[in-house]
Design a protein around this motif. Structure first.
Motif, PDB file in Angstrom:
ATOM      1  N   HIS A 115      40.459  58.660  47.990  1.00 49.79           N
ATOM      2  CA  HIS A 115      41.004  57.891  49.112  1.00 49.79           C
ATOM      3  C   HIS A 115      39.997  57.707  50.244  1.00 49.79           C
ATOM      4  O   HIS A 115      39.959  56.628  50.853  1.00 49.79           O
ATOM      5  N   GLY A 116      39.227  58.750  50.543  1.00 47.42           N
ATOM      6  CA  GLY A 116      38.398  58.716  51.750  1.00 47.42           C
ATOM      7  C   GLY A 116      36.956  58.349  51.541  1.00 47.42           C
ATOM      8  O   GLY A 116      36.225  58.164  52.524  1.00 47.42           O
ATOM      9  N   THR A 117      36.490  58.205  50.288  1.00 45.58           N
ATOM     10  CA  THR A 117      35.085  57.881  50.042  1.00 45.58           C
ATOM     11  C   THR A 117      34.926  56.650  49.161  1.00 45.58           C
ATOM     12  O   THR A 117      34.166  55.729  49.488  1.00 45.58           O
ATOM     13  N   PHE A 118      35.651  56.638  48.060  1.00 48.75           N
ATOM     14  CA  PHE A 118      35.409  55.619  47.043  1.00 48.75           C
ATOM     15  C   PHE A 118      36.230  54.343  47.234  1.00 48.75           C
ATOM     16  O   PHE A 118      36.043  53.373  46.499  1.00 48.75           O
ATOM     17  N   GLY A 119      37.135  54.330  48.182  1.00 47.47           N
ATOM     18  CA  GLY A 119      37.931  53.136  48.415  1.00 47.47           C
ATOM     19  C   GLY A 119      38.850  52.790  47.270  1.00 47.47           C
ATOM     20  O   GLY A 119      39.119  51.610  47.004  1.00 47.47           O
ATOM     21  N   LEU A 120      39.377  53.802  46.573  1.00 46.30           N
ATOM     22  CA  LEU A 120      40.252  53.574  45.426  1.00 46.30           C
ATOM     23  C   LEU A 120      41.723  53.797  45.772  1.00 46.30           C
ATOM     24  O   LEU A 120      42.574  53.776  44.883  1.00 46.30           O
ATOM     25  N   GLY A 121      41.996  54.034  47.047  1.00 46.12           N
ATOM     26  CA  GLY A 121      43.382  54.202  47.476  1.00 46.12           C
ATOM     27  C   GLY A 121      43.873  52.967  48.208  1.00 46.12           C
ATOM     28  O   GLY A 121      43.519  51.830  47.879  1.00 46.12           O
ATOM     29  N   ARG A 122      44.650  53.178  49.271  1.00 41.95           N
ATOM     30  CA  ARG A 122      45.232  52.051  50.007  1.00 41.95           C
ATOM     31  C   ARG A 122      44.266  51.459  51.025  1.00 41.95           C
ATOM     32  O   ARG A 122      44.446  50.331  51.478  1.00 41.95           O
ATOM     33  N   THR A 123      43.237  52.229  51.432  1.00 37.98           N
ATOM     34  CA  THR A 123      42.303  51.754  52.453  1.00 37.98           C
ATOM     35  C   THR A 123      40.884  51.727  51.898  1.00 37.98           C
ATOM     36  O   THR A 123      40.574  52.363  50.885  1.00 37.98           O
ATOM     37  N   LEU A 124      40.015  50.992  52.598  1.00 32.94           N
ATOM     38  CA  LEU A 124      38.602  50.914  52.210  1.00 32.94           C
ATOM     39  C   LEU A 124      37.713  51.763  53.110  1.00 32.94           C
ATOM     40  O   LEU A 124      36.535  51.940  52.810  1.00 32.94           O
ATOM     41  N   ALA A 125      38.256  52.254  54.188  1.00 33.11           N
ATOM     42  CA  ALA A 125      37.439  53.020  55.132  1.00 33.11           C
ATOM     43  C   ALA A 125      36.925  54.301  54.483  1.00 33.11           C
ATOM     44  O   ALA A 125      37.675  55.034  53.839  1.00 33.11           O
ATOM     45  N   SER A 126      35.629  54.572  54.670  1.00 30.96           N
ATOM     46  CA  SER A 126      35.016  55.796  54.134  1.00 30.96           C
ATOM     47  C   SER A 126      35.001  56.848  55.229  1.00 30.96           C
ATOM     48  O   SER A 126      34.300  56.704  56.233  1.00 30.96           O
ATOM     49  N   ARG A 127      35.775  57.899  55.030  1.00 30.53           N
ATOM     50  CA  ARG A 127      35.912  58.929  56.061  1.00 30.53           C
ATOM     51  C   ARG A 127      35.422  60.292  55.609  1.00 30.53           C
ATOM     52  O   ARG A 127      35.482  61.254  56.361  1.00 30.53           O
ATOM     53  N   ILE A 128      34.951  60.386  54.353  1.00 25.46           N
ATOM     54  CA  ILE A 128      34.467  61.660  53.821  1.00 25.46           C
ATOM     55  C   ILE A 128      33.049  61.439  53.301  1.00 25.46           C
ATOM     56  O   ILE A 128      32.807  60.462  52.583  1.00 25.46           O
ATOM     57  N   PRO A 129      32.084  62.315  53.643  1.00 23.44           N
ATOM     58  CA  PRO A 129      30.727  62.154  53.118  1.00 23.44           C
ATOM     59  C   PRO A 129      30.731  62.091  51.599  1.00 23.44           C
ATOM     60  O   PRO A 129      31.512  62.773  50.926  1.00 23.44           O
ATOM     61  N   SER A 130      29.835  61.254  51.057  1.00 22.58           N
ATOM     62  CA  SER A 130      29.809  61.055  49.609  1.00 22.58           C
ATOM     63  C   SER A 130      29.413  62.306  48.851  1.00 22.58           C
ATOM     64  O   SER A 130      29.633  62.407  47.646  1.00 22.58           O
ATOM     65  N   LYS A 131      28.780  63.269  49.539  1.00 21.83           N
ATOM     66  CA  LYS A 131      28.401  64.508  48.857  1.00 21.83           C
ATOM     67  C   LYS A 131      29.626  65.322  48.461  1.00 21.83           C
ATOM     68  O   LYS A 131      29.554  66.201  47.611  1.00 21.83           O
ATOM     69  N   GLY A 132      30.761  65.058  49.071  1.00 23.56           N
ATOM     70  CA  GLY A 132      31.977  65.798  48.730  1.00 23.56           C
ATOM     71  C   GLY A 132      31.961  67.202  49.295  1.00 23.56           C
ATOM     72  O   GLY A 132      30.990  67.674  49.872  1.00 23.56           O
TER      73      GLY A 132
END
Length: 677
Positions: free
Chosen positions: A584-601
């Protein structure tokens, strides 16, 4: 006619490529072979002296080597320039400092002592001093010859800019060595010399092998002994060869290819540019350094190792001493590579902090160190010397991006613990040597699947210790006791662990996820483990959700077949939560496109976002319901696999697939999620 006079009339046998220029002969006055007219102090007539051997027409073998090397490097035009009255400035780069004095003598002989000869061995002269020397040479119309192993660092820019000619005397080669031996021994000479026969020799080593009245065979034997003596301290003398290693995947194939390319470079069949540099990463204990040592041993090349920790332990740890140690390593590496291929190993590369990490602590210290490393790598790469560089790290993601960019490391390999029992058997065989040669190690490999090479080495040491304490030879049960000690946990706890891991494996298999193995062997805080492999580097939402369901299946089995949820699923919950949160927060696969989590996880900062936190929780609860449904429908397969785990303690991918096929679920698996095959 004396031997000296006879030598002057002989053709320069093998020297037509010296452009017809007469070499300085450095003649020694011949002894008189006629009737003796002189008397000794006691009045006795001396015995007639034998004719001076042909090799005595040169003052020494080292002078012969230097003269031939200088003429070959200068060429016809260079010799004419140096002998001219135009006061030329000539820079001569030599392989190492041992060549400086002999080449200085050769330059003086060539110019009949007219030249100013400047030797730059280690510390560059001051510019004003060099300018004065240059001015004096021009004033008196005399050549200026500057000799150095590293003109770029050790000669001032004023001299380099004034140079009319810069030549390089290369390290000894088989062709040049054969020419020298023919000249020294006065004959056709050897024709079977290879570059490996002279690799690693200094000019002093080579000259010492040429003795008066020696035959070709005697000279060659001394040369080969000198090469062996030079190489032995640097080439790894113990450990496996590459063909004995298993479990390295693509890195192994690359290393084998590099060993072949090193031999081609050594024999002059390829240029050093064919040697690819590699970064090898992976968890601790997976044998990264062993791969480098096996490569060096297989290719029969020196291995020079350095790490960040060595930079500090070899001195005071101050910035100046760290940089000085780096420069020393560079000089050692370049010197060794001047005589043949070398493998350089940079260990613990992640100990060098990344400048992109955003951590400004001690930046004033680390920035010069990182820059010095990068410059060292670039300088070595640009040198054109036969150097094979490998770097190892446990955390490739922590490396400075400038270190891993194209042009510094050609290849990047990741080495993981072996997932195939055959690979683990190969690692066991390396550490066992001749022990247990006739025993089947299949069961041991299945029980130890997932272990690193370092852990395997520990098993073998422990098994041998057991055998020593029992005063007998090593047995298979000694090794088995180290790999899988008896399980002391209560039987209900073992059953719960088996059902938990079986649920992971069966549900993952139903969803098309590859399961490498499952085990109930306790490791640290883990009561058991199941290895799941993500199907793609760029998974879809459905694949991420399937992986999360497989992770949650263990907890579902605890709730359905056992005494309810417990703390054993903590790792599963953390991994499933990370997957859903990044969905949801990085890959944009949920309801939103906003990236709110660093891609490193792995960053839990999203918890402070109440909307995202609620979304993740709702999604996890929905996936947990799917896991419950699948576990309930596959009770027969999970129970059967749990029984196998209790009996064998480890089951591989084949056993899991067979059990899943034998016990079909009580629901229809969607076609898109059926396991392949």
């Amino acid at each position: 006619m004396s031997a000296s006079e006879a030598s002057k009339t002989q053709p320069a046998d093998d020297l037509p490529d010296l452009f017809g220029i007469e070499l300085e002969r450095h003649d020694i006055p011949p002894l008189d072979n006629g009737p003796a007219k002189r008397t000794t102090r006691k009045g006795r007539k001396p015995k007639p002296a034998a004719a001076v051997p042909a090799h005595k027409t040169f003052a020494s073998s080292i002078d012969l080597i230097a003269d031939l090397a200088l003429h070959q490097a200068l060429g016809r035009e260079g010799v004419r320039l140096l002998r001219s009255d135009s006061a030329p400035v000539v820079i001569i780069q030599v392989p190492d400092t041992a060549w400086i004095d002999p080449i200085s003598g050769a330059a003086n002989r060539l110019t009949r002592s007219r030249a100013h000869v400047v030797n730059a061995k280690s510390i560059a002269r001051r510019d004003e001093e060099m300018e004065h020397t240059l001015a004096q040479a021009i004033r008196y119309g005399r050549p200026l010859v500057a000799i150095s192993p590293d003109p770029g660092r050790l000669l001032p820019s004023s001299l380099r800019g004034a140079a009319d000619l810069t030549v390089v005397i290369p390290p000894l080669t088989s062709r040049f060595a054969g020419r020298v031996i023919r000249r020294w021994c006065k004959g056709p000479g050897p024709s079977d010399l290879k570059n490996g026969d002279v690799a690693g020799l200094t000019i002093v080593d080579f000259a010492a092998a040429l003795r008066p009245a020696s035959t070709y065979e005697q000279s060659l034997e001394r040369i080969r002994r000198a090469v062996a003596t030079r190489r032995t301290p640097l080439v790894p003398a113990t450990g496996p060869y590459l063909h004995e290693l298993t479990g390295y995947g693509a890195a192994h194939a690359w290393a084998m290819a590099m060993a072949d390319d090193v031999e081609r470079v050594r024999n002059g069949q390829a240029k050093p540019e064919v040697l690819e540099w590699a970064l090898v990463s992976g968890p601790p204990g997976t044998g990264k350094s062993q791969l480098a040592m096996a490569t060096a041993r297989t290719a029969n090349v020196p291995l020079l190792q350095i790490s960040i920790s060595q930079l500090f332990t070899s001195g005071s740890g101050h910035l100046g001493t760290v940089l000085q140690r780096l420069n020393l390593f560079r000089d050692e590496l370049m010197h060794a590579a001047a005589y043949g291929p070398v493998l350089a190993l940079f260990e613990e590369a992640d100990a060098l902090p990344s400048r992109s990490s955003g951590d400004g602590a001690h930046a004033d210290f680390w920035a010069p160190v990182i820059t010095a490393w990068l410059l060292l790598i670039d300088e070595v790469r640009a040198s054109g010397l036969p150097i094979l560089l490998m770097a190892t790290t446990n955390h490739a993601q922590a490396l400075d991006p400038a270190l891993t960019r194209p042009g510094r490391f050609d290849r990047h390999f990741t080495i993981m613990p072996p997932s195939d029992p055959k690979d683990l058997i190969g690692i066991l065989r390396v550490h066992l040597g001749t022990d247990l040669a006739g025993d089947d190690l299949g069961t041991v490999a299945r029980l130890g699947l997932g272990a690193t090479g370092a852990e395997v080495a520990g098993w073998v040491r422990g098994a041998r210790r057991r055998a020593r304490q029992a005063r007998r030879a090593l047995r298979l049960d000694d090794l088995m006791a180290e790999v899988a000690p008896p399980d002391r946990r209560p039987w209900p706890e073992q059953q719960a662990t088996a059902r938990h891991e079986a649920a992971h494996a069966i549900v993952a298999t139903r969803l098309g996820i590859h399961v490498t193995a499952a085990s109930i062997l306790a490791e640290g805080q883990q009561a058991g483990w199941t290895q799941l492999r993500m199907p793609s580097r760029t998974p879809t939402r459905a694949q991420l959700e399937a992986h999360a369901v497989a992770l949650l299946a263990g907890r579902a089995a605890d709730m359905m077949f056992g005494d309810g949820p417990d703390t054993g699923a903590a790792t599963d919950l953390r991994q499933a939560t990370d997957l859903v949160a990044t969905l949801h927060g990085t890959f944009g696969l949920g309801r939103t496109l906003a990236s709110r989590i660093p891609s490193k996880g792995g960053d839990q900062g999203w918890i402070a976002d109440p909307v995202l936190s609620a979304t993740v929780e709702d999604h996890l609860q929905a996936l947990m319901q799917v896991a419950h449904t699948m576990v309930a429908a596959d009770r027969a397969a999970i129970t059967a696999l749990a029984d196998e785990l209790l009996r064998d303690r480890v089951v591989d991918a084949v056993a899991i697939l067979v059990t899943a096929e034998r016990h079909r679920p009580r629901y229809r698996v969607p076609a898109g999620r059926r396991p392949p095959g």
